[in-house]
Structure formats: C-alpha cells, structure tokens
Design an enzyme around this catalytic site. Structure first.
Site, PDB file in Angstrom:
ATOM      1  N   SER A 178       1.459  -1.832   0.145  1.00 47.40           N
ATOM      2  CA  SER A 178      -0.146  -0.336   0.015  1.00 47.40           C
ATOM      3  C   SER A 178       0.875   0.979   0.111  1.00 47.40           C
ATOM      4  CB  SER A 178      -0.925  -0.147   1.617  1.00 47.40           C
ATOM      5  OG  SER A 178      -1.642   1.096   1.363  1.00 47.40           O
ATOM      6  N   TYR A 191      -1.934  -1.140  10.225  1.00 48.10           N
ATOM      7  CA  TYR A 191      -2.830  -1.398   8.894  1.00 48.10           C
ATOM      8  C   TYR A 191      -1.031  -1.148   8.058  1.00 48.10           C
ATOM      9  CZ  TYR A 191      -4.079  -1.081   4.171  1.00 48.10           C
ATOM     10  OH  TYR A 191      -4.131  -1.242   2.286  1.00 48.10           O
TER      11      TYR A 191
END
Length: 286
Positions: A178, A191
């Site tokens: 990401s 995350y």
C-alpha cells in the site's frame, strides 16, 4: 467542503469484510475493456481476497489472459460467486474457497485444494487484507493488532511456505502492499505497519528465491474504490476518498489489475524484489 472535493456518494457499511454488491457506484472490477492476449495461458493462479475489489479485478484479468484461478475469501459468498461466474464466462476454471488466511493450517489446506482443483500452481497473489482505523495507538487493542498482522502479513509467510513445493522456476509471487507503507497513516498504524513489512518481505523473499528462479514482486496501490473503504471509514471520509492525490479521484480496481498482469507475465521476467505504484500520481520514491 467544496464541490471539487466530493468524489463519491456518502456511504458506510457496518460490517467487515465489506460487500462489493452494496457499493454505490459499483467499483470497476469486471475487466469490461480488458482484452487478453494469452499471456498467462494454462497457468494456475491462487489469489487471496479474490472475491471483490482488487482481487476480483486481478482474477478476471488473469482469466482473460488464459489462466485458471482459485480465489480465497473470508465469508463474502455472494461476491465470491459473482467473481467465479465471471471467470467461468471467460472459459476458465475457477475454484472459490472460503478460508481464514490468518490460520496456518487453513492456508495449507487452501494451497492443497488449489493444486488439486487446477492441477498446478504458477502464480500466488497475496492480496487479502483488513484495516481498522483508530485515532490513537492507545486505542489499538492487542486483539486487533494480532488480527491485523495475522491477516495482512503472517498469512503471506504461511501461504508461501505451503506453495513452495508446487512452484517451479519461472513462478511468480505477487504481494499487495500500500502507499501507506511509504507515507504512513496516523489512523492506520497497525495496517500501515503490516504494509511496510510486506515491502521488506517482498525484497527479502526475492533474494531468498532467486536461485530457484521464482520471481517475487509487489504492488502498492493508492486510494482504490474497494469494499474495504465503505466498511472501514465513515460517510464523510468516503465522500472525499481519493481527492487528495494529484489525479484528484480514487482509482478503480481494473486500473490496478494491469500491474499484476505485468508482474505475472513474461514482460517482467527480469524483475524481482520490486514494487509498482498505481496510486494516482503520488510520488513516494520507494
């Protein structure tokens, strides 16, 4: 909020994982304009989180390129069935397997079922993930921390270990990281930490498997319109999702799928340990 900042209708889903069929507008994840050219003909592929979002778009694109595909999903039966039907319409085999990839035994079973169904395993796409925003690190419970790491990064260790006996020279492992791995995220500490770990995992694993001729790369998407978004954020945040990137909008899963096709195909035969960045123009120098 100015009109220019509004990118999506406000919406929220009260459960995770999110459901793609409940999103408005529906994500572009069906490969409507994708024309395959046999780049993955005869390959066997396993994609985690393949029922919806980026995973669905990648699964359908791979099928259009001639691959048979197994998709793993947690509990989203309707989305998984729709993805399987789309793959079968391309004339390819699809196995939809319900699996909690945070469990090592379940990952072993997932790989074995994939090989039994497809007859081979050439490409492993570690894509599934979960996220739970918190305003402060003090709000991140031990349970949440362990669960996020189990789903997002431990599963990659489990699945690669299980897949290795089946992977031949030329096989590919593609991991979904990401943009948060590079620029961080104050409300997604756990995350973004897992996504940073995935970058390091990708680089290290590529070195470990180089002698075997197995290529390992990653994709680090920016703001992409997937079920993770309305099931994670409130209506106001969804309403301006993607407005802060240079292109001024969220990306679509189909726009990310091309990166995975490239990394799975012979076009990337001299690449390993690398990360591609379909992120709407944000320069992160990673």
């Amino acid at each position: 909020m100015s009109e220019e900042e509004i990118t999506l209708p406000p919406q929220h889903q009260d459960r995770q994982p999110g459901r793609e069929h409940e999103m408005d507008p529906a994500p572009e994840s069906w490969g409507k304009n994708y024309i395959g050219s046999g780049r993955l003909a005869g390959k066997g592929v396993l994609i985690t989180g393949g029922d919806s979002g980026i995973g669905r778009a990648v699964a359908i694109a791979f099928a259009k390129e001639g691959a048979d595909v197994a998709i793993a999903y947690l509990e989203e039966e309707r989305d998984a069935a729709a993805t399987r039907a789309a793959i079968e319409r391309e004339g390819r085999r699809c196995e939809a397997i319900r699996c909690d990839i945070g469990d090592e035994g379940a990952c072993r079973d997932l790989v074995e079922r994939t090989v039994q169904s497809l007859g081979r395993l050439d490409v492993l796409v570690n894509n599934a993930a979960e996220q739970h925003p918190r305003k402060s690190i003090a709000e991140i419970s031990a349970e949440q921390l362990q669960r996020t790491f189990a789903t997002n990064i431990f599963s990659m260790f489990y699945l690669v270990k299980a897949a290795l006996p089946h992977l031949q020279p030329g096989a590919r492992i593609i991991n979904t990281s990401s943009v948060t791995a590079y620029r961080g995220s104050p409300q997604l500490l756990d995350y973004s930490s897992t996504k940073g770990a995935i970058v390091s995992f990708t680089r290290s694993l590529s070195l470990s498997l180089a002698e075997r001729g197995i290529l390992v790369n990653a994709v680090a998407p920016g703001p992409i319109w997937t079920p993770l978004i309305p099931s994670t954020f409130d209506e106001k945040k969804v309403e301006r999702f993607g407005a802060d990137v240079p292109l001024g909008r969220p990306g679509q899963p189909d726009e990310v799928a091309y990166s995975f096709v490239f990394l799975a195909s012979e076009a990337s035969s001299y690449m390993s340990g690398q990360v591609l960045h379909p992120n709407g123009g944000e320069v992160i120098n990673g």
